[in-house]
Design an enzyme around this catalytic site. Structure first.
Site, PDB file in Angstrom:
ATOM      1  N   LEU A  79      81.119  62.974  31.860  1.00 17.87           N
ATOM      2  CA  LEU A  79      79.661  63.684  31.297  1.00 17.87           C
ATOM      3  C   LEU A  79      78.524  63.429  30.906  1.00 17.87           C
ATOM      4  O   LEU A  79      78.665  61.720  30.232  1.00 17.87           O
ATOM      5  CB  LEU A  79      80.307  64.597  30.258  1.00 17.87           C
ATOM      6  CG  LEU A  79      81.929  65.699  30.593  1.00 17.87           C
ATOM      7  CD1 LEU A  79      82.919  65.932  29.628  1.00 17.87           C
ATOM      8  CD2 LEU A  79      81.337  67.156  31.954  1.00 17.87           C
ATOM      9  N   CYS A  83      71.186  61.927  33.382  1.00 17.23           N
ATOM     10  CA  CYS A  83      70.007  61.421  32.360  1.00 17.23           C
ATOM     11  C   CYS A  83      70.316  59.684  32.033  1.00 17.23           C
ATOM     12  O   CYS A  83      69.774  58.502  31.567  1.00 17.23           O
ATOM     13  CB  CYS A  83      70.259  62.153  30.864  1.00 17.23           C
ATOM     14  SG  CYS A  83      69.341  61.703  29.734  1.00 17.23           S
ATOM     15  N   CYS A  88      66.599  59.377  32.484  1.00 16.95           N
ATOM     16  CA  CYS A  88      66.127  58.855  30.296  1.00 16.95           C
ATOM     17  C   CYS A  88      66.008  57.755  29.716  1.00 16.95           C
ATOM     18  O   CYS A  88      64.906  56.945  29.882  1.00 16.95           O
ATOM     19  CB  CYS A  88      66.513  59.646  30.111  1.00 16.95           C
ATOM     20  SG  CYS A  88      66.326  61.952  30.351  1.00 16.95           S
ATOM     21  N   HIS A 138      78.544  56.643  28.408  1.00 17.43           N
ATOM     22  CA  HIS A 138      79.355  57.652  29.236  1.00 17.43           C
ATOM     23  C   HIS A 138      80.993  57.904  28.735  1.00 17.43           C
ATOM     24  O   HIS A 138      81.153  58.804  28.742  1.00 17.43           O
ATOM     25  CB  HIS A 138      80.043  56.712  31.268  1.00 17.43           C
ATOM     26  CG  HIS A 138      77.650  56.662  31.460  1.00 17.43           C
ATOM     27  ND1 HIS A 138      76.959  57.584  31.023  1.00 17.43           N
ATOM     28  CD2 HIS A 138      78.436  56.319  32.658  1.00 17.43           C
ATOM     29  CE1 HIS A 138      76.472  57.429  32.357  1.00 17.43           C
ATOM     30  NE2 HIS A 138      76.972  56.180  32.975  1.00 17.43           N
ATOM     31  N   PHE A 509      53.210  58.299   6.253  1.00 22.32           N
ATOM     32  CA  PHE A 509      52.749  56.694   7.112  1.00 22.32           C
ATOM     33  C   PHE A 509      51.392  56.899   6.553  1.00 22.32           C
ATOM     34  O   PHE A 509      50.712  58.595   6.931  1.00 22.32           O
ATOM     35  CB  PHE A 509      52.959  57.048   8.634  1.00 22.32           C
ATOM     36  CG  PHE A 509      52.214  55.543   8.811  1.00 22.32           C
ATOM     37  CD1 PHE A 509      52.542  53.940   8.336  1.00 22.32           C
ATOM     38  CD2 PHE A 509      50.919  55.392   9.611  1.00 22.32           C
ATOM     39  CE1 PHE A 509      52.400  53.183   8.534  1.00 22.32           C
ATOM     40  CE2 PHE A 509      50.554  53.673  10.254  1.00 22.32           C
ATOM     41  CZ  PHE A 509      50.734  53.175   9.537  1.00 22.32           C
TER      42      PHE A 509
HETATM   43  C1  FAD Z   1      63.000  58.880  36.067  1.00 20.44           C
HETATM   44  C2  FAD Z   1      63.460  59.724  35.507  1.00 20.44           C
HETATM   45  C3  FAD Z   1      63.256  59.640  33.477  1.00 20.44           C
HETATM   46  C4  FAD Z   1      63.696  60.693  33.019  1.00 20.44           C
HETATM   47  N1  FAD Z   1      63.429  60.777  31.801  1.00 20.44           N
HETATM   48  C5  FAD Z   1      63.268  61.964  30.734  1.00 20.44           C
HETATM   49  C6  FAD Z   1      62.979  61.932  29.249  1.00 20.44           C
HETATM   50  O1  FAD Z   1      62.351  60.932  28.822  1.00 20.44           O
HETATM   51  N2  FAD Z   1      62.891  63.457  28.782  1.00 20.44           N
HETATM   52  C7  FAD Z   1      63.603  64.744  29.116  1.00 20.44           C
HETATM   53  O2  FAD Z   1      64.231  65.471  28.859  1.00 20.44           O
HETATM   54  N3  FAD Z   1      63.591  64.426  30.517  1.00 20.44           N
HETATM   55  C8  FAD Z   1      63.741  63.104  31.473  1.00 20.44           C
HETATM   56  N4  FAD Z   1      63.735  63.500  32.253  1.00 20.44           N
HETATM   57  C9  FAD Z   1      64.715  64.495  33.199  1.00 20.44           C
HETATM   58  C10 FAD Z   1      66.389  65.080  32.715  1.00 20.44           C
HETATM   59  O3  FAD Z   1      66.821  63.737  33.276  1.00 20.44           O
HETATM   60  C11 FAD Z   1      66.808  66.256  33.551  1.00 20.44           C
HETATM   61  O4  FAD Z   1      65.716  66.919  33.946  1.00 20.44           O
HETATM   62  C12 FAD Z   1      68.167  66.023  33.740  1.00 20.44           C
HETATM   63  O5  FAD Z   1      68.979  64.985  33.559  1.00 20.44           O
HETATM   64  C13 FAD Z   1      68.710  67.390  34.197  1.00 20.44           C
HETATM   65  O6  FAD Z   1      69.782  67.787  34.323  1.00 20.44           O
HETATM   66  P1  FAD Z   1      71.487  68.579  34.829  1.00 20.44           P
HETATM   67  O7  FAD Z   1      72.027  68.805  33.958  1.00 20.44           O
HETATM   68  O8  FAD Z   1      69.989  69.629  36.187  1.00 20.44           O
HETATM   69  O9  FAD Z   1      71.332  67.103  35.899  1.00 20.44           O
HETATM   70  P2  FAD Z   1      71.913  66.354  35.871  1.00 20.44           P
HETATM   71  O10 FAD Z   1      72.048  65.885  34.870  1.00 20.44           O
HETATM   72  O11 FAD Z   1      71.659  65.564  36.555  1.00 20.44           O
HETATM   73  O12 FAD Z   1      73.632  66.988  36.774  1.00 20.44           O
HETATM   74  C14 FAD Z   1      73.827  67.220  37.634  1.00 20.44           C
HETATM   75  C15 FAD Z   1      74.912  67.118  37.005  1.00 20.44           C
HETATM   76  O13 FAD Z   1      76.018  67.591  38.267  1.00 20.44           O
HETATM   77  C16 FAD Z   1      76.587  66.727  39.616  1.00 20.44           C
HETATM   78  N5  FAD Z   1      77.379  67.274  40.863  1.00 20.44           N
HETATM   79  C17 FAD Z   1      76.065  67.257  41.837  1.00 20.44           C
HETATM   80  N6  FAD Z   1      76.945  67.874  42.595  1.00 20.44           N
HETATM   81  C18 FAD Z   1      78.232  68.434  42.485  1.00 20.44           C
HETATM   82  C19 FAD Z   1      79.092  69.117  43.058  1.00 20.44           C
HETATM   83  N7  FAD Z   1      78.988  69.909  43.984  1.00 20.44           N
HETATM   84  N8  FAD Z   1      80.405  69.295  42.244  1.00 20.44           N
HETATM   85  C20 FAD Z   1      81.244  68.461  40.740  1.00 20.44           C
HETATM   86  N9  FAD Z   1      79.721  67.815  40.351  1.00 20.44           N
HETATM   87  C21 FAD Z   1      78.323  68.307  40.895  1.00 20.44           C
HETATM   88  C22 FAD Z   1      76.158  65.048  39.376  1.00 20.44           C
HETATM   89  O14 FAD Z   1      77.357  64.396  39.251  1.00 20.44           O
HETATM   90  C23 FAD Z   1      75.801  65.364  37.893  1.00 20.44           C
HETATM   91  O15 FAD Z   1      76.406  65.060  36.658  1.00 20.44           O
HETATM   92  C24 FAD Z   1      63.707  61.818  33.511  1.00 20.44           C
HETATM   93  C25 FAD Z   1      64.336  61.894  34.594  1.00 20.44           C
HETATM   94  C26 FAD Z   1      63.913  60.691  35.124  1.00 20.44           C
HETATM   95  C27 FAD Z   1      64.417  61.410  36.638  1.00 20.44           C
END
Ligand code: FAD
Ligand code: NAP
Length: 530
Positions: A79, A83, A88, A138, A509
Site C-alpha cells: 500500500l 509516492c 515523492c 513499503h 530561530f
Molecule cells: C516525481 C514526483 C514527485 C512528487 N513529489 C511530491 C511531493 O514531494 N509532495 C507531494 O505532495 N506530492 C508529490 N508528488 C505527487 C504525488 O506523488 C501524487 O499526487 C500522489 O502519489 C497521488 O496519489 P494517488 O493515490 O492518486 O495515486 P498513486 O499513489 O499513484 O496510487 C495509485 C495506485 O493505483 C494502483 N492501480 C492502478 N491501477 C490499478 C488497478 N487496475 N488495480 C489495482 N491497482 C491499481 C497503482 O498500483 C497505485 O498504487 C510527486 C509526484 C511525482 C511524479
C-alpha cells in the site's frame, strides 16, 4: 497468500514484498496477498477502493476508522502507491542529494570539504541506494494498514471494475455499495519525433531503466518535476539544459508563483551552471546507431525567436506532466474533463451514482495532501457525513531546486491587481543587491549567508495595507518550507492574520524572517515597505 488473522511483522513484509517484486520482474505471476475477513465474498462492502496509493489507503483507513467496512485493492504488493515507490520519496532523496552536492561543489577545497570532484557523484549510485532500500518503507505501510488500522486488502493483483457495485480480482467478484476510484496518473511522453529512443527517461523509468552514467542532460519542461530532477542531475556534475515551453515555473498548473521568487530561482539555476531556454519548442530527439539500438545524441529545438538549434546530449529527462488513468473505467461511462480526468463534485462524487474518485485521477494539483484528503472526503461522505466537502482550489505549495521553494496566498503582482494599497516585506529588500546582504539567513542558510550572501535565499510577505492582513508569503532558502503548512492556515483563516498578529508570534530561530520582520513594522499606522 492468505495473511488474514496472521501477525506479519515488518521484516517479514519486506521479504514478502522483495520476493513478489523479484518474481514479477522475472516475468512470473506471484501470488497476491489477501487480508480479507472470511465473509468477504458474501457481503457488500461499504466501499471498495480501487488503487491503494495515497488516496485509496487514506480513504480506506478513514472509512475503517468510522466503523465502515472497506476493501482496498492494489496491483502492487504494498500500500502507499507511487509516492514511496517512484515519485515523492525518490524526489526527496534526489533533492537532499542535490543540496549536499551543492555545498560540496560550492565549498570544494574550503573548510573540511575536499576539492570538488564530479566523478564521485554518481546518479546511478544514488538511484540504487533508493532502489535497494525502498521496500522497507513499503513494509511499514502494509504493517500499519493491517496490524494497526485493521484494513482489509488485496495486494499484488489487478482490479477490474465490472459495474458501479462490482470489482473483479483474479476471477472473483467483490461487491460494494460504493466504489472509490484511486488509480492515479502516469507520465505520458509528449508527441516529439524520436521520443521512444533509448536515452529518454521520466521519473518512473529513471528508476527502472537507467543503466549508464549520463554525461550531459536535456530536461524538457519547466515545472516541478523538471526543476527537481534537473537540479539534482546538474548538482551531480552532469551539465543540464532546460528546454521550457512556457517560462520556468510559469506553467499553467503552478499558481501564485511570485516574480521575485521566479527570478531568484532562475538566477540560481544558472549560477549552478545550468543552461535555460524559455519559450523553447522541442522538435526532435536525435539518435545514432543501428535501428532498434540507436541511442540519444541530441535534441533539436526551436527557440523563442524561431531559430532552430541542436543541444548535444546522451540523456533526456521528461518533466512534461502526467495523464490520469481514467480509461480503465470506460465501462462506467464517467464524465471526464478535456484532460481525461474524472469530473467530481466537492464530495468526490463522479457523474455515476455510488462512484467516487480521488487523487491524481481528478483535476487540481497532483499533490499528496489532495490525494489523501480526497480519499478521506469520499470515505466521510459514504459514512454519512452528508455536508462534508473538500475544496482543493487553494493550497500552500512548494518545490525543490537545490533550495526549498515554498509559497502560499497571492504573489505580489496578483495582490496589486486585487488591492489598492499593497505593502511588501522582503529580504533582501527591493533595490539591495543580494550579494551585499547577508539576510534572510534562515535556518540552514548560515554558511551561504556568511560566505556567499548572494546565494542565501529570499523571503517575502505581501500585505493588504488597508486591512493589515497578510495575503501572500513566499520563501526560497532552507528551514522555512514546513512552516508554510501552518502559515497557510493562519493567513487564510476567517478574519485573516494581520502583520500585527504575526509580530506577536514567538520565533524559535532568530532569523526565520517572518515574525521578526513583521514585528519591525507592526503598529505602524501607515504601513510602508520593508
Ligand atoms: C516525481 C514526483 C514527485 C512528487 N513529489 C511530491 C511531493 O514531494 N509532495 C507531494 O505532495 N506530492 C508529490 N508528488 C505527487 C504525488 O506523488 C501524487 O499526487 C500522489 O502519489 C497521488 O496519489 P494517488 O493515490 O492518486 O495515486 P498513486 O499513489 O499513484 O496510487 C495509485 C495506485 O493505483 C494502483 N492501480 C492502478 N491501477 C490499478 C488497478 N487496475 N488495480 C489495482 N491497482 C491499481 C497503482 O498500483 C497505485 O498504487 C510527486 C509526484 C511525482 C511524479
Ligand atoms: N510536490 C512536488 O514536489 C511535486 C513534484 C513533481 C510533480 N508534482 C505534481 O505533479 C503534477 C505534474 O507536474 P510536472 O512538473 O510533471 O508537470 P506540469 O506541472 O504539468 O508541467 C509540465 C511541463 O512540461 C511542459 N510540456 C508539456 N508538454 C510538453 C510538450 N509536448 N513539449 C514541450 N513541453 C511540454 C509544460 O509546458 P507548458 O507550460 O508550455 O505546457 C510544463 O513546463 C503537478 O500537479 C505537480 O504539482 C509535485
Amino acid at each position: 497468500m492468505d495473511v488474514y488473522g496472521k501477525f506479519v511483522g515488518l521484516a517479514e513484509w519486506k521479504v514478502l514484498i522483495d520476493d513478489w517484486l523479484e518474481k514479477s520482474e522475472a516475468g512470473q505471476q506471484p501470488d497476491a496477498f489477501y487480508n480479507l475477513k472470511p465473509d468477504a465474498r458474501e457481503i457488500s462492502y461499504d466501499a471498495i477502493f480501487v488503487g491503494g496509493g495515497a488516496a485509496g489507503r487514506f480513504g480506506c483507513a478513514a472509512l475503517t476508522a468510522r466503523g465502515g467496512r472497506g476493501l482496498v485493492i492494489d496491483k502492487w504488493p504494498f500500500l502507499g502507491g507511487s509516492c514511496p515507490h517512484e515519485a515523492c520519496v525518490p524526489h526527496h532523496i534526489f533533492s537532499e542529494a542535490a543540496r549536499e552536492l551543492d555545498y560540496a561543489r560550492e565549498f570544494g577545497g574550503e573548510y573540511w570539504y575536499p576539492e570538488w570532484d564530479s566523478t564521485k557523484a554518481s546518479i546511478l549510485e544514488i538511484r540504487d541506494m533508493f532502489m535497494n532500500n525502498r521496500n522497507t518503507g513499503h513494509s511499514i505501510m502494509n504493517f500499519q494498514s493491517k496490524e494497526q488500522l485493521g484494513m482489509e486488502f488485496i495486494l499484488g493483483s489487478w482490479a477490474k471494475v465490472i459495474d458501479n457495485h462490482t470489482v473483479e480480482v483474479d476471477g472473483v467478484h467483490y461487491r460494494a455499495k460504493n466504489l472509490v476510484l484511486c488509480v492515479g496518473a502516469r507520465p505520458t511522453p509528449p508527441d516529439i519525433p524520436g521520443i521512444e529512443k533509448y536515452g529518454v527517461f521520466d521519473w518512473a523509468s529513471i528508476l527502472d531503466d537507467l543503466d549508464y552514467e549520463p554525461n550531459r542532460c536535456v530536461v524538457i519542461g519547466g515545472g516541478k518535476t523538471a526543476l527537481e530532477y534537473g537540479s539534482f542531475i546538474q548538482a551531480t556534475g552532469c551539465h543540464t539544459t532546460y528546454l521550457s515551453r512556457s517560462p520556468i515555473l510559469g506553467t499553467k498548473g503552478l499558481q501564485h508563483v511570485d516574480d521575485d521568487i521566479r527570478e531568484f530561482v532562475v538566477r540560481m539555476l544558472k549560477h549552478r551552471g545550468s543552461t535555460i531556454h524559455e519559450g523553447a519548442e522541442p522538435l526532435a530527439i536525435l539518435s545514432e546507431g543501428s535501428l532498434g539500438e540507436d541511442k540519444v545524441t541530441g535534441v533539436k529545438f526551436r527557440d523563442a525567436q524561431g531559430n532552430e538549434h541542436v543541444v548535444d546530449t546522451d540523456f533526456v529527462f521528461l518533466g512534461t506532466g502526467e495523464r490520469a488513468l481514467s480509461h480503465q473505467f470506460d465501462v462506467l461511462g464517467l464524465e471526464l474533463n478535456e484532460r481525461g480526468q474524472i469530473v467530481v463534485d466537492k464530495q468526490m462524487r463522479t457523474s455515476v451514482p455510488n462512484v467516487y474518485a480521488a487523487g491524481d485521477l481528478i483535476d487540481g494539483p497532483m499533490e499528496m495532501f489532495k490525494a489523501r484528503k480526497a480519499g478521506v472526503c469520499a470515505a466521510r461522505v459514504i459514512m454519512g457525513e452528508t455536508d462534508y466537502e473538500f475544496d482543493y482550489s487553494d493550497f500552500p505549495d512548494f518545490l525543490h531546486t537545490t533550495y526549498e521553494v515554498a509559497w502560499t496566498g497571492l504573489s505580489e503582482r496578483e495582490a496589486r491587481e486585487q488591492y489598492e494599497n499593497v505593502m511588501v516585506i522582503q529580504m533582501p529588500p527591493k533595490g539591495i543587491a543580494p550579494e551585499d546582504c547577508g539576510l534572510p539567513a534562515t535556518d540552514g542558510s548560515m554558511f551561504f549567508a556568511f560566505t556567499r550572501p548572494g546565494l542565501n535565499g529570499i523571503i517575502k510577505s505581501v500585505i493588504d495595507a488597508d486591512t493589515r492582513k497578510i495575503v501572500g508569503m513566499h520563501s526560497v532558502g532552507f528551514g522555512n518550507k514546513n512552516s508554510f503548512q501552518y502559515l497557510d492556515v493562519l493567513i487564510k483563516q476567517p478574519g485573516g492574520f494581520t502583520i500585527d498578529q504575526m509580530g506577536e508570534v514567538n520565533e524559535l530561530f532568530l532569523n526565520d524572517g517572518f515574525p521578526q520582520l513583521h514585528r519591525l513594522r507592526a503598529g505602524q499606522k501607515q504601513l510602508r515597505d520593508l
